[in-house]
Design an enzyme around this catalytic site. Structure first.
Site, mmCIF file in Angstrom:
data_model
loop_
_atom_site.group_PDB
_atom_site.id
_atom_site.type_symbol
_atom_site.label_atom_id
_atom_site.label_comp_id
_atom_site.label_asym_id
_atom_site.label_seq_id
_atom_site.Cartn_x
_atom_site.Cartn_y
_atom_site.Cartn_z
ATOM 1 N N ARG A 237 -2.653 58.031 26.524
ATOM 2 C CA ARG A 237 -3.430 58.882 25.633
ATOM 3 C C ARG A 237 -4.620 59.421 26.410
ATOM 4 O O ARG A 237 -5.183 58.758 27.271
ATOM 5 C CB ARG A 237 -3.908 58.104 24.396
ATOM 6 N N GLU A 266 -6.976 67.100 23.579
ATOM 7 C CA GLU A 266 -5.699 67.804 23.453
ATOM 8 C C GLU A 266 -5.609 68.562 22.130
ATOM 9 O O GLU A 266 -5.969 68.029 21.089
ATOM 10 C CB GLU A 266 -4.598 66.742 23.539
ATOM 11 N N HIS A 284 2.190 67.476 27.446
ATOM 12 C CA HIS A 284 2.626 66.296 26.675
ATOM 13 C C HIS A 284 4.157 66.280 26.527
ATOM 14 O O HIS A 284 4.703 66.327 25.422
ATOM 15 C CB HIS A 284 1.966 66.272 25.297
#
Length: 318
Positions: A237, A266, A284
């Site tokens: 993350r 993000e 991602h």
């Protein structure tokens, strides 16, 4: 029949599986749900299949004693966007989809390791620019991965899958930083200090779950301990890495490069990070393969089915 919301367009197999069991509504947007949509969903639906960016906070739940929505099936292994303690207090079960994502995410870690060490992103940009003048002995010299030292932050399922690929595939020596020692299928050295491991490793991979304890775990001190040729890879993350400190480390040449599949804010990626030629930046892609996403969807639907059938939820997290 229970009413279920799918927060994003999902693979067709996931939709079919959900529609076989529930009255399904599909939210026709690829963007995360807004706070207002979350509150509405908690009031209107019996369950929701949420995913990355669909933030469920204690504040969103405070207007409810026990909301109509009793089940949040997260489509993904990471669930730090959901306040699981607040959900428990309001009688909402939360689940995730572990296991299904392990190999795909580990594969992307290897992609980033190789791309960053061998300067593949920079090299492809050179070819596409039309400025490549041909091979020569000192052209774009990178770091040879085989036989190097790998430091893994978080030796869970994904961390172990990365370590196995690197050790058995590339003969890499493995070290890891983890709360407890692990019984592993490969030789590995456990470090008590993350900065010590950062100084030892040639490649440092972040594979730890996001939590309050791991927020900015990789900070200026850790980056400062890395070797000048050292490469950082994050497939966990974004907020585990202090992005401002990372940019500073790249700009100053403190580290050799970075490979990222996730970002602190993000989908916002700082222009200063994009400007770094030694940064490999993916959108991602960790689980971006149809069969993997179908497996995740099947797990999420099964978690919903079990909950509403009064059975133990296979992947409950709260």
């Amino acid at each position: 029949m229970k009413r279920i919301l799918l927060s994003r367009p999902m693979p067709p197999a996931t939709i079919r599986a959900a529609e076989a069991l529930f009255e399904v509504e599909i939210r026709n947007s690829i963007k995360p749900m807004t706070p207002a949509e979350i509150r509405s969903g908690l009031a209107v639906f019996d369950g929701m299949m949420l995913t990355l960016g669909d933030v469920v906070t204690a504040e969103a739940l405070q207007d409810f004693g026990r909301p109509r929505c009793k089940m949040l099936a997260n489509f993904g292994v990471g669930y730090n966007h959901i306040d699981t303690e607040a959900c428990r207090a309001h009688g909402v079960t939360v689940s995730n989809t572990p296991g299904a994502v392990t190999d795909a995410t580990a594969d992307v870690a290897l992609t980033l390791i190789l791309m960053t060490c061998r300067r593949a992103g920079e090299a492809e940009r050179l070819v596409r620019s039309g400025k490549w003048e041909g091979w020569h002995p000192t052209q774009m010299l990178g770091t040879h991965v085989s036989g190097r030292k790998l430091g893994v932050i978080g030796m869970g399922r994904i961390g172990q899958a990365v370590a196995q690929r690197c050790h058995f595939g590339f003969g890499m020596e493995v070290g890891y930083f983890n709360r407890s020692a692990k019984d592993l299928a490969l030789p590995a050295q456990r470090f008590d200090s993350l900065t010590d491991m950062a100084g030892w490793a040639d490649v440092l991979v972040v594979a730890v779950p996001a939590s309050d304890e791991t927020h900015h775990l990789v900070d200026a001190a850790v980056l400062g301990a890395m070797q000048p040729h050292g490469v950082l890879v994050n497939i966990a993350r974004g907020d585990i890495v202090e992005e401002a400190a990372l940019i500073a480390a790249l700009q100053s040449g403190q580290i050799g490069g970075v490979g990222l599949d996730v970002y602190e804010f993000e989908p916002k990626v700082p222009a200063a990070l994009i400007a770094q030629e030694n940064a490999v930046l993916l959108p991602h892609l960790g689980t971006a393969a149809l069969d993997i996403r179908e497996d995740m969807g099947a797990m999420a639907v099964e978690n919903l089915r079990a909950h509403f059938a009064g059975e133990a939820v296979p992947n409950q997290v709260n």
